[in-house]
Scaffold this active site. Sequence first.
Site, PDB file in Angstrom:
ATOM      1  N   ASP A 211     -23.375  14.561 -35.062  1.00  0.00           N
ATOM      2  CA  ASP A 211     -22.808  15.975 -35.201  1.00  0.00           C
ATOM      3  C   ASP A 211     -21.170  16.037 -35.034  1.00  0.00           C
ATOM      4  OD1 ASP A 211     -23.786  19.075 -35.398  1.00  0.00           O
ATOM      5  OD2 ASP A 211     -22.411  18.835 -33.765  1.00  0.00           O
TER       6      ASP A 211
ATOM      7  N   TYR B 277     -13.198  19.076 -34.085  1.00  0.00           N
ATOM      8  CA  TYR B 277     -13.383  18.026 -32.991  1.00  0.00           C
ATOM      9  C   TYR B 277     -12.316  17.163 -33.239  1.00  0.00           C
ATOM     10  CZ  TYR B 277     -18.022  20.065 -32.169  1.00  0.00           C
ATOM     11  OH  TYR B 277     -19.096  20.820 -32.126  1.00  0.00           O
TER      12      TYR B 277
ATOM     13  N   LYS C 186     -18.637  20.980 -39.720  1.00  0.00           N
ATOM     14  CA  LYS C 186     -18.696  22.366 -39.548  1.00  0.00           C
ATOM     15  C   LYS C 186     -17.408  23.303 -39.872  1.00  0.00           C
ATOM     16  CE  LYS C 186     -21.171  21.735 -35.402  1.00  0.00           C
ATOM     17  NZ  LYS C 186     -20.671  20.592 -34.683  1.00  0.00           N
TER      18      LYS C 186
ATOM     19  N   HIS D 241     -18.740  27.186 -38.291  1.00  0.00           N
ATOM     20  CA  HIS D 241     -19.076  26.630 -36.935  1.00  0.00           C
ATOM     21  C   HIS D 241     -19.303  28.039 -35.625  1.00  0.00           C
ATOM     22  CE1 HIS D 241     -17.166  23.447 -34.111  1.00  0.00           C
ATOM     23  NE2 HIS D 241     -18.125  24.229 -33.402  1.00  0.00           N
TER      24      HIS D 241
END
Length: 280
Positions: free
Chosen positions: A50, A55, A80, A113
């Site tokens: 994930d 990120y 996402k 997200h």
Amino acid sequence: MTSSTESVPLIDLPAGEQIPQLGFGVFQVPPADTAGIVARAFAAGYRHIDTAAAYGNEAGVGQAVEASGLDREEVFITTKCWNDDHGYEDATKALKASLDRLEMAHVDLYLIHWPVPAHDKYVETWKALIDAQAEGLVRTIGVSNFNQPHLERLIAETGVTPAVNQVEMHPRFQQTGLRREHADLGILSEAWSPLAQGKVLDDPAIARIAEAHEKNAGQVVIRWHLQVGNVVIPKSVTPERIDQNFDVFDFHLSDSEMTEIDELDEGERIGPDPDTFIRP
Ligand code: NDP
């Protein structure tokens, strides 16, 4: 997809794919370390990763998949769409940029997200995901951090139900009402911060249960999620914990142990409120 281990349950998704119920989260894994950490997760047996555009480490995930020698069909990759990329055009571009960074032709699961109600563009964003799925760029589409009204609006305005809602869930914040809503709508519940970022691991009830099974607190909490029926994606950069968090298929929590953990619910988030969150 096929699971390399017999141990991880595979859950059917509406579009025909299967999601491994236990995955590996990479939030806050430094980009430069991500390929190595994900390689370690693959070695432990995880086949579900994930990540997210936000990120900053999608490239490392892609590199780890490439270096693993695993077939693309053997791994399940989620990413996402970030809050700045809401809207039909921007979301379409954001997915393509994620695929470029991952060096993949498709992702298995693409999520919005956060709903960002203040921008009021999540329905348009969802329409972009619906079209991207039809184009084959993503196998399954879902959302993250959506509350009941956001879910109901998406479904009412597009007729398409998200396959998954990934939300904060752990023993201190169990989301019983939202999980019931998911079950009614046919949405799979996926738990982020499943260990409450470590904050539930010193709980005495969990410690007692762990001792009874000769397991550690993290393993007990992951086991609780699995038995509740959540998809669960613990994160760790510590090699022993990466292994231990996957070693949860040789014991079973009794009904009374499950009830004891159910009773730890305080209804308190550790993360942001989806109704107001825009960016950190
Ligand atoms: P987790 O609940 O998975 O906790 C991770 C923390 O717990 C790290 O500090 C880790 O330390 C520690 N830890 C992990 N395993 C153990 C263990 N066995 N014993 C003791 N400590 C342990 O938190 P995350 O917030 O990372 O959530 C997991 C994943 O969920 C993320 O990586 C991301 O993929 C997703 N997520 C999604 C969000 C969303 O908005 N959709 C928001 C937040 C997360 P260390 O790494 O040092 O070992």
